[in-house]
Write a protein that holds these residues in place. Sequence first.
Motif, PDB file in Angstrom:
ATOM      1  N   GLY A 102       0.699  -1.267   0.002  1.00  0.00           N
ATOM      2  CA  GLY A 102      -0.016   0.066  -0.066  1.00  0.00           C
ATOM      3  C   GLY A 102       0.723   1.360  -0.050  1.00  0.00           C
ATOM      4  N   ASN A 103       2.080   1.393   0.867  1.00  0.00           N
ATOM      5  CA  ASN A 103       2.595   2.471   0.838  1.00  0.00           C
ATOM      6  C   ASN A 103       3.387   2.749  -0.727  1.00  0.00           C
ATOM      7  OD1 ASN A 103       2.412   2.811   3.628  1.00  0.00           O
ATOM      8  ND2 ASN A 103       4.079   1.733   4.123  1.00  0.00           N
ATOM      9  N   VAL A 104       3.662   1.684  -1.467  1.00  0.00           N
ATOM     10  CA  VAL A 104       4.371   1.919  -2.571  1.00  0.00           C
ATOM     11  C   VAL A 104       3.312   2.143  -3.645  1.00  0.00           C
ATOM     12  CG1 VAL A 104       5.621   0.679  -4.413  1.00  0.00           C
ATOM     13  CG2 VAL A 104       6.309   0.600  -2.120  1.00  0.00           C
ATOM     14  N   VAL A 105       2.164   1.514  -3.587  1.00  0.00           N
ATOM     15  CA  VAL A 105       1.257   1.637  -4.650  1.00  0.00           C
ATOM     16  C   VAL A 105       0.767   3.074  -4.800  1.00  0.00           C
ATOM     17  CG1 VAL A 105      -1.248   1.193  -5.212  1.00  0.00           C
ATOM     18  CG2 VAL A 105       0.345  -0.669  -4.654  1.00  0.00           C
ATOM     19  N   SER A 106       0.599   3.839  -3.525  1.00  0.00           N
ATOM     20  CA  SER A 106       0.106   5.140  -3.329  1.00  0.00           C
ATOM     21  C   SER A 106       0.909   5.881  -4.396  1.00  0.00           C
ATOM     22  CB  SER A 106      -0.018   5.641  -2.091  1.00  0.00           C
ATOM     23  OG  SER A 106       1.436   5.850  -1.373  1.00  0.00           O
ATOM     24  N   GLU A 107       2.294   5.875  -4.481  1.00  0.00           N
ATOM     25  CA  GLU A 107       2.956   6.764  -5.196  1.00  0.00           C
ATOM     26  C   GLU A 107       3.361   6.292  -6.814  1.00  0.00           C
ATOM     27  OE1 GLU A 107       4.993   9.719  -4.860  1.00  0.00           O
ATOM     28  OE2 GLU A 107       3.266   9.896  -3.457  1.00  0.00           O
ATOM     29  N   LEU A 108       2.829   4.728  -7.063  1.00  0.00           N
ATOM     30  CA  LEU A 108       3.330   4.026  -8.043  1.00  0.00           C
ATOM     31  C   LEU A 108       2.755   4.778  -9.302  1.00  0.00           C
ATOM     32  CD1 LEU A 108       5.244   2.016  -9.316  1.00  0.00           C
ATOM     33  CD2 LEU A 108       3.232   0.398  -8.927  1.00  0.00           C
ATOM     34  N   GLY A 109       1.394   5.191  -9.164  1.00  0.00           N
ATOM     35  CA  GLY A 109       0.874   6.292 -10.213  1.00  0.00           C
ATOM     36  C   GLY A 109       1.463   7.220 -10.803  1.00  0.00           C
ATOM     37  N   ARG A 110       1.675   8.187  -9.896  1.00  0.00           N
ATOM     38  CA  ARG A 110       2.514   9.266 -10.061  1.00  0.00           C
ATOM     39  C   ARG A 110       3.908   9.178 -10.779  1.00  0.00           C
ATOM     40  NH1 ARG A 110       5.911  13.207  -7.654  1.00  0.00           N
ATOM     41  NH2 ARG A 110       6.098  11.836  -5.760  1.00  0.00           N
ATOM     42  N   PHE A 111       4.711   7.943 -10.040  1.00  0.00           N
ATOM     43  CA  PHE A 111       5.942   7.552 -10.749  1.00  0.00           C
ATOM     44  C   PHE A 111       5.677   7.138 -12.276  1.00  0.00           C
ATOM     45  CE2 PHE A 111       9.216   4.199 -11.046  1.00  0.00           C
ATOM     46  CZ  PHE A 111      10.392   4.608 -10.847  1.00  0.00           C
ATOM     47  N   THR A 112       4.801   6.308 -12.254  1.00  0.00           N
ATOM     48  CA  THR A 112       4.462   5.771 -13.704  1.00  0.00           C
ATOM     49  C   THR A 112       4.208   6.697 -14.842  1.00  0.00           C
ATOM     50  OG1 THR A 112       3.859   3.548 -12.955  1.00  0.00           O
ATOM     51  CG2 THR A 112       3.554   4.001 -14.992  1.00  0.00           C
ATOM     52  N   SER A 113       3.344   7.768 -14.318  1.00  0.00           N
ATOM     53  CA  SER A 113       3.118   8.950 -15.179  1.00  0.00           C
ATOM     54  C   SER A 113       4.210   9.628 -15.530  1.00  0.00           C
ATOM     55  CB  SER A 113       1.860   9.683 -14.506  1.00  0.00           C
ATOM     56  OG  SER A 113       1.473  10.598 -15.292  1.00  0.00           O
ATOM     57  N   ASP A 114       5.013  10.022 -14.517  1.00  0.00           N
ATOM     58  CA  ASP A 114       6.277  10.783 -14.761  1.00  0.00           C
ATOM     59  C   ASP A 114       7.264  10.177 -15.839  1.00  0.00           C
ATOM     60  OD1 ASP A 114       5.348  12.771 -13.182  1.00  0.00           O
ATOM     61  OD2 ASP A 114       6.741  12.137 -11.617  1.00  0.00           O
ATOM     62  N   LEU A 115       7.458   8.787 -15.718  1.00  0.00           N
ATOM     63  CA  LEU A 115       8.218   7.992 -16.476  1.00  0.00           C
ATOM     64  C   LEU A 115       7.531   8.035 -18.078  1.00  0.00           C
ATOM     65  CD1 LEU A 115       9.246   4.642 -14.820  1.00  0.00           C
ATOM     66  CD2 LEU A 115      10.447   6.481 -15.720  1.00  0.00           C
ATOM     67  N   ILE A 116       6.367   7.673 -18.121  1.00  0.00           N
ATOM     68  CA  ILE A 116       5.726   7.953 -19.387  1.00  0.00           C
ATOM     69  C   ILE A 116       6.068   9.067 -19.969  1.00  0.00           C
ATOM     70  CG2 ILE A 116       3.395   7.786 -20.696  1.00  0.00           C
ATOM     71  CD1 ILE A 116       2.694   5.428 -18.696  1.00  0.00           C
ATOM     72  N   ASP A 117       5.387  10.185 -19.355  1.00  0.00           N
ATOM     73  CA  ASP A 117       5.808  11.650 -19.804  1.00  0.00           C
ATOM     74  C   ASP A 117       7.061  11.678 -20.118  1.00  0.00           C
ATOM     75  OD1 ASP A 117       4.752  14.298 -20.244  1.00  0.00           O
ATOM     76  OD2 ASP A 117       5.987  14.962 -18.537  1.00  0.00           O
ATOM     77  N   LEU A 118       8.243  11.414 -19.570  1.00  0.00           N
ATOM     78  CA  LEU A 118       9.401  11.618 -19.789  1.00  0.00           C
ATOM     79  C   LEU A 118       9.938  10.768 -20.912  1.00  0.00           C
ATOM     80  CD1 LEU A 118      12.299  12.766 -18.804  1.00  0.00           C
ATOM     81  CD2 LEU A 118      12.646  10.692 -17.591  1.00  0.00           C
ATOM     82  N   GLU A 119       9.608   9.899 -21.207  1.00  0.00           N
ATOM     83  CA  GLU A 119       9.806   9.028 -22.129  1.00  0.00           C
ATOM     84  C   GLU A 119       9.176   9.428 -23.576  1.00  0.00           C
ATOM     85  OE1 GLU A 119      12.113   5.950 -24.024  1.00  0.00           O
ATOM     86  OE2 GLU A 119      12.099   6.983 -22.078  1.00  0.00           O
ATOM     87  N   PHE A 120       7.892   9.881 -23.374  1.00  0.00           N
ATOM     88  CA  PHE A 120       7.258  10.597 -24.700  1.00  0.00           C
ATOM     89  C   PHE A 120       7.653  12.036 -25.168  1.00  0.00           C
ATOM     90  CE2 PHE A 120       4.428   6.948 -23.860  1.00  0.00           C
ATOM     91  CZ  PHE A 120       4.294   6.572 -25.171  1.00  0.00           C
ATOM     92  N   THR A 121       8.122  12.782 -24.329  1.00  0.00           N
ATOM     93  CA  THR A 121       9.012  14.217 -24.206  1.00  0.00           C
ATOM     94  C   THR A 121      10.139  14.197 -24.690  1.00  0.00           C
ATOM     95  OG1 THR A 121       8.978  14.567 -21.928  1.00  0.00           O
ATOM     96  CG2 THR A 121       6.778  15.164 -23.111  1.00  0.00           C
ATOM     97  N   SER A 122      10.933  13.250 -24.059  1.00  0.00           N
ATOM     98  CA  SER A 122      12.530  13.052 -24.177  1.00  0.00           C
ATOM     99  C   SER A 122      12.973  11.555 -24.345  1.00  0.00           C
ATOM    100  CB  SER A 122      13.291  13.809 -23.145  1.00  0.00           C
ATOM    101  OG  SER A 122      12.703  15.004 -22.811  1.00  0.00           O
ATOM    102  N   PRO A 123      12.599  10.830 -25.370  1.00  0.00           N
ATOM    103  CA  PRO A 123      12.855   9.494 -25.637  1.00  0.00           C
ATOM    104  C   PRO A 123      14.420   9.299 -25.543  1.00  0.00           C
ATOM    105  CG  PRO A 123      12.022  10.286 -27.593  1.00  0.00           C
ATOM    106  CD  PRO A 123      11.893  11.440 -26.498  1.00  0.00           C
ATOM    107  N   THR A 124      14.721   7.950 -25.001  1.00  0.00           N
ATOM    108  CA  THR A 124      16.233   7.560 -25.258  1.00  0.00           C
ATOM    109  C   THR A 124      16.245   6.452 -26.143  1.00  0.00           C
ATOM    110  OG1 THR A 124      16.094   6.389 -23.036  1.00  0.00           O
ATOM    111  CG2 THR A 124      16.793   8.662 -23.043  1.00  0.00           C
ATOM    112  N   SER A 125      17.581   6.039 -26.449  1.00  0.00           N
ATOM    113  CA  SER A 125      17.981   4.920 -27.424  1.00  0.00           C
ATOM    114  C   SER A 125      18.183   3.707 -26.139  1.00  0.00           C
ATOM    115  CB  SER A 125      18.861   5.020 -28.001  1.00  0.00           C
ATOM    116  OG  SER A 125      19.879   5.366 -27.436  1.00  0.00           O
TER     117      SER A 125
END
Length: 129
Positions: A102-125
């Motif tokens: 529960g402690n991790v899940v509460s932040e996992l959504g924001r973490f995942t969203s930030d990663l997706i946003d980062l990957e779509f705005t500044s993708p890496t190889s």
Amino acid sequence: MSAIETLVTTAKVSASEQELIALLAQHVEKSDVVRDPERRGALANRVRGLQNESIRAGAMRLVRRLEPREYGGMRATKFFDRAYELRSGLSHGDAPSWHDVGNVVSELGRFTSDLIDLEFTSPTSADGT
């Protein structure tokens, strides 16, 4: 965690590691320790799979790009380590406490969203560039 894993592109291990893996695979194929040639071939293919870095290692390379952001009071890499540890426990029968999950899940959504946003705005190889 599955959403994060789908963002990962694994890189090849170093040339020297690939060379060693190829030798190990050949050794497995020629070995008579496992008598069934089909099973030996399957084992050799599993060894060849080591030529790519692990999903976790590829994910960690991606997650480092979120630094110095924090999630659940932890830097991004520490948070990912914790989430991956819990995921592994759940997947492999070493269930963590629901409180820890529960402690991790509460932040996992924001973490995942930030990663997706980062990957779509500044993708890496795959090599991290």
